[in-house]
Design an enzyme around this catalytic site. Structure first.
Site, mmCIF file in Angstrom:
data_model
loop_
_atom_site.group_PDB
_atom_site.id
_atom_site.type_symbol
_atom_site.label_atom_id
_atom_site.label_comp_id
_atom_site.label_asym_id
_atom_site.label_seq_id
_atom_site.Cartn_x
_atom_site.Cartn_y
_atom_site.Cartn_z
ATOM 1 N N GLU A 62 0.825 -1.200 0.000
ATOM 2 C CA GLU A 62 0.000 0.000 0.000
ATOM 3 C C GLU A 62 0.863 1.255 0.000
ATOM 4 O O GLU A 62 0.599 2.210 -0.739
ATOM 5 C CB GLU A 62 -0.939 0.021 1.207
ATOM 6 C CG GLU A 62 -1.862 1.237 1.199
ATOM 7 C CD GLU A 62 -2.561 1.477 2.522
ATOM 8 O OE1 GLU A 62 -3.787 1.742 2.510
ATOM 9 O OE2 GLU A 62 -1.896 1.433 3.578
ATOM 10 N N TRP A 84 -8.349 -2.030 -0.026
ATOM 11 C CA TRP A 84 -9.134 -0.929 -0.596
ATOM 12 C C TRP A 84 -10.307 -1.417 -1.449
ATOM 13 O O TRP A 84 -11.004 -0.618 -2.068
ATOM 14 C CB TRP A 84 -8.237 -0.022 -1.445
ATOM 15 C CG TRP A 84 -7.417 0.935 -0.635
ATOM 16 C CD1 TRP A 84 -6.178 0.724 -0.100
ATOM 17 C CD2 TRP A 84 -7.776 2.272 -0.271
ATOM 18 N NE1 TRP A 84 -5.752 1.844 0.576
ATOM 19 C CE2 TRP A 84 -6.711 2.812 0.489
ATOM 20 C CE3 TRP A 84 -8.905 3.064 -0.513
ATOM 21 C CZ2 TRP A 84 -6.735 4.107 1.005
ATOM 22 C CZ3 TRP A 84 -8.930 4.356 -0.003
ATOM 23 C CH2 TRP A 84 -7.855 4.860 0.746
ATOM 24 N N TYR A 148 -4.703 9.342 -1.724
ATOM 25 C CA TYR A 148 -3.366 9.662 -1.223
ATOM 26 C C TYR A 148 -2.278 9.822 -2.285
ATOM 27 O O TYR A 148 -1.574 10.836 -2.318
ATOM 28 C CB TYR A 148 -2.927 8.585 -0.229
ATOM 29 C CG TYR A 148 -3.785 8.508 1.000
ATOM 30 C CD1 TYR A 148 -3.595 9.372 2.069
ATOM 31 C CD2 TYR A 148 -4.807 7.560 1.095
ATOM 32 C CE1 TYR A 148 -4.397 9.298 3.208
ATOM 33 C CE2 TYR A 148 -5.603 7.481 2.226
ATOM 34 C CZ TYR A 148 -5.395 8.355 3.272
ATOM 35 O OH TYR A 148 -6.188 8.296 4.395
ATOM 36 N N ARG A 180 11.482 23.943 8.655
ATOM 37 C CA ARG A 180 10.242 23.543 9.325
ATOM 38 C C ARG A 180 9.116 23.332 8.316
ATOM 39 O O ARG A 180 7.937 23.297 8.688
ATOM 40 C CB ARG A 180 9.855 24.605 10.359
ATOM 41 C CG ARG A 180 10.850 24.725 11.508
ATOM 42 C CD ARG A 180 10.394 25.731 12.558
ATOM 43 N NE ARG A 180 10.476 27.100 12.072
ATOM 44 C CZ ARG A 180 11.534 27.893 12.230
ATOM 45 N NH1 ARG A 180 12.624 27.439 12.827
ATOM 46 N NH2 ARG A 180 11.528 29.138 11.775
ATOM 47 N N ARG A 181 9.495 23.175 7.050
ATOM 48 C CA ARG A 181 8.502 23.049 5.983
ATOM 49 C C ARG A 181 8.538 21.683 5.289
ATOM 50 O O ARG A 181 8.071 21.555 4.159
ATOM 51 C CB ARG A 181 8.705 24.163 4.952
ATOM 52 C CG ARG A 181 8.594 25.558 5.563
ATOM 53 C CD ARG A 181 8.824 26.647 4.537
ATOM 54 N NE ARG A 181 8.752 27.980 5.136
ATOM 55 C CZ ARG A 181 8.915 29.127 4.467
ATOM 56 N NH1 ARG A 181 9.156 29.089 3.165
ATOM 57 N NH2 ARG A 181 8.846 30.275 5.100
ATOM 58 N N CYS A 200 -7.762 9.905 5.793
ATOM 59 C CA CYS A 200 -7.767 9.830 7.259
ATOM 60 C C CYS A 200 -6.423 10.291 7.811
ATOM 61 O O CYS A 200 -6.362 11.057 8.764
ATOM 62 C CB CYS A 200 -8.063 8.410 7.719
ATOM 63 S SG CYS A 200 -9.724 7.848 7.289
ATOM 64 N N ARG A 220 -6.623 12.579 11.101
ATOM 65 C CA ARG A 220 -7.885 13.178 11.560
ATOM 66 C C ARG A 220 -8.816 12.149 12.165
ATOM 67 O O ARG A 220 -9.608 12.438 13.059
ATOM 68 C CB ARG A 220 -8.594 13.891 10.398
ATOM 69 C CG ARG A 220 -9.100 12.943 9.331
ATOM 70 C CD ARG A 220 -10.039 13.584 8.324
ATOM 71 N NE ARG A 220 -10.455 12.611 7.326
ATOM 72 C CZ ARG A 220 -11.504 11.803 7.444
ATOM 73 N NH1 ARG A 220 -12.260 11.855 8.515
ATOM 74 N NH2 ARG A 220 -11.804 10.954 6.486
ATOM 75 N N SER A 221 -8.754 10.924 11.653
ATOM 76 C CA SER A 221 -9.688 9.869 12.031
ATOM 77 C C SER A 221 -8.946 8.548 12.023
ATOM 78 O O SER A 221 -8.256 8.228 11.055
ATOM 79 C CB SER A 221 -10.857 9.826 11.045
ATOM 80 O OG SER A 221 -11.720 8.746 11.312
ATOM 81 N N ALA A 222 -9.078 7.777 13.120
ATOM 82 C CA ALA A 222 -8.293 6.554 13.231
ATOM 83 C C ALA A 222 -9.141 5.406 13.760
ATOM 84 O O ALA A 222 -9.626 5.450 14.895
ATOM 85 C CB ALA A 222 -7.096 6.786 14.156
ATOM 86 N N ASP A 223 -9.326 4.389 12.924
ATOM 87 C CA ASP A 223 -9.930 3.116 13.322
ATOM 88 C C ASP A 223 -8.850 2.381 14.110
ATOM 89 O O ASP A 223 -7.930 1.788 13.540
ATOM 90 C CB ASP A 223 -10.346 2.358 12.064
ATOM 91 C CG ASP A 223 -10.872 0.957 12.330
ATOM 92 O OD1 ASP A 223 -10.689 0.444 13.450
ATOM 93 O OD2 ASP A 223 -11.452 0.361 11.404
ATOM 94 N N ASN A 231 -1.189 1.997 10.162
ATOM 95 C CA ASN A 231 -0.667 3.364 10.056
ATOM 96 C C ASN A 231 0.694 3.503 10.737
ATOM 97 O O ASN A 231 1.606 4.140 10.212
ATOM 98 C CB ASN A 231 -1.647 4.357 10.673
ATOM 99 C CG ASN A 231 -3.034 4.296 10.080
ATOM 100 O OD1 ASN A 231 -4.023 4.355 10.813
ATOM 101 N ND2 ASN A 231 -3.146 4.161 8.761
ATOM 102 N N ALA A 316 -15.559 -1.222 8.582
ATOM 103 C CA ALA A 316 -16.689 -0.315 8.444
ATOM 104 C C ALA A 316 -16.501 0.513 7.177
ATOM 105 O O ALA A 316 -15.490 1.184 7.016
ATOM 106 C CB ALA A 316 -16.801 0.613 9.658
#
Length: 317
Positions: A62, A84, A148, A180-181, A200, A220-223, A231, A316
Site C-alpha cells: 500500500e 481498498w 493519497y 520547518r517546511r 484519514c 484526523r480519524s483513526a480506526d 498506520n 466499516a
C-alpha cells in the site's frame, strides 16, 4: 511488554476507559477519544505489533502504491492486497454498469445475513477478477479518485500547477535539513469530493536532528483496531525509506490522532488483544540501493517477527 505494543495498548485502554459513545458515518457506532499522541523510537526495532499478527506485505505494498502516485486498486490486487476493495466495489455497484444482485449497504448486510454474504463474496470475486484481467474495466472501476498517491505526487494547486510533494520534501531534507517546511498533505479541500474516501491520515512532517530523521503524522480519524497498527508500520516504513534516500538514520515516528475510535463491533477483539503479552519487535531490512521512487516490495524484508495470531473484525465502509 515492548515499547511499541505498550504505546498501542495504552491508546486502546484509554479509549475504553474514557471514550465517548458516538454515532458515525458508517452507522456502526464508536467509542471515541479526541486528541492522542504516541511516540515510537525506531532505533529500538520496527513497530510491527506483536500482540496480533499484522501483515507487512499489505502495509508495504500500500505504501509503495501511495509513493508511485497510483490510485487504482489493480496494483494492490496484483499483490493480493484487498484493503481498498470495498470502496472501489461500492462505486462500481452504484454505477449504471452494474447489473447483478442488489448490493445496497453490502458491508452491514454481509455481517447479518449469511446467505447474502455468500452472494456478496461471489460478486466481489467477479469484480476483482475483472480488475485484474480487463484493462478497460480496471481503468473505469478500479480507480478511487484523487486519494493519497495523487495528492502526494501530483497535487493540483489553485493556480492549476502540479506539485510533486514527496519529491520536493525529499529534496528539501537533503538541501535544507533544519527547515520547518518538510510537510506533505493529503487533505486537498478542492478535491475531497473526487475521493472514494477522504484521507484519514491527512498530513505528515519530517524533522532532522543529529543525523536522524523523524516523522510526525497527523491523522484526523483513526480506526484504532484495524487501521492504526497499519498506520504505525506504514509511516515508520516511510521514515526508513526517506531516511535512507537522504543518507540519514531513523529517529522517531510520532503519531498524533484527532478522532481515535474503536468501533462498537471491535470492542471484544480489542479486549482479546489487550489480554496478550508481547514479543520482541522485529527488524526491517532494505535490500537495495535503488531510489525510493523505484522501490519494490521484494526489496523489503522483516526479520525475526514473532506474533500472536491475527484477530478478525469487520471493516466499516
Amino acid at each position: 511488554m515492548n515499547s511499541f505494543d505498550e504505546a498501542y495498548h495504552d491508546l486502546c485502554k484509554e479509549i475504553l476507559a474514557i471514550g465517548n459513545e458516538r454515532d458515525d458515518r458508517t452507522r456502526t457506532g464508536t467509542i471515541s477519544k479526541f486528541g492522542h499522541q504516541s511516540r515510537y523510537d525506531l532505533s529500538k526495532g520496527f513497530p510491527l505489533l506483536t500482540t496480533k499478527k499484522v501483515f507487512f506485505k499489505l502495509i508495504a505494498t500500500e505504501l509503495i502504491w501511495f509513493m508511485k502516485g497510483d490510485t487504482n486498486i489493480k496494483y494492490l490486487l496484483e499483490y493480493n492486497n484487498n484493503i481498498w476493495n470495498e470502496w472501489a466495489f461500492e462505486n462500481y455497484v452504484e454505477s449504471e454498469d452494474y447489473h447483478g444482485p442488489d448490493m445496497t449497504n453490502f458491508a452491514h448486510r454481509a455481517l447479518q445475513d449469511e446467505a447474502f454474504n455468500e452472494v456478496y463474496q461471489q460478486e466481489m470475486e467477479k469484480f476483482k477478477s475483472r480488475i485484474l484481467n480487463d484493462d478497460d474495466f480496471a481503468q473505469k472501476h478500479g480507480n478511487l479518485g484523487n486519494v493519497y498517491g495523487k495528492q502526494w505526487r501530483d497535487w493540483v494547486g489553485a493556480d492549476g500547477q502540479h506539485y510533486d510533494q514527496l519529491a520536493t520534501v525529499i529534496e528539501q531534507i537533503k538541501t535544507h535539513p533544519t527547515s520547518r517546511r518538510h510537510i506533505v498533505s493529503a487533505w486537498n479541500p478542492a478535491e475531497i469530493d473526487t475521493m472514494a474516501l477522504p484521507p484519514c491520515h491527512t498530513m505528515f512532517q519530517f524533522y532532522v536532528q543529529d543525523g536522524k530523521l523523524s516523522c510526525q503524522l497527523y491523522q484526523r480519524s483513526a480506526d484504532v483496531f484495524l487501521g492504526v497498527p497499519f498506520n504505525i508500520a506504514s509511516y515508520s516504513l516511510l521514515t526508513h525509506l526517506v531516511a535512507k534516500e537522504c543518507g540519514l538514520e531513523v529517529g522517531e515516528f510520532v503519531h498524533t490522532i484527532g478522532d481515535a475510535h474503536i468501533y462498537s463491533n471491535h470492542i471484544d477483539a480489542v479486549k482479546k488483544q489487550l489480554s496478550r503479552s508481547s514479543y520482541e519487535p522485529p527488524q526491517l531490512k532494505i535490500n537495495t540501493d535503488r531510489s525510493i521512487f523505484d522501490i519494490q516490495y521484494e526489496d523489503l524484508e522483516i526479520v525475526n517477527y514473532q506474533s500472536h495470531p491475527g484477530i478478525k473484525a469487520p471493516i466499516a465502509v
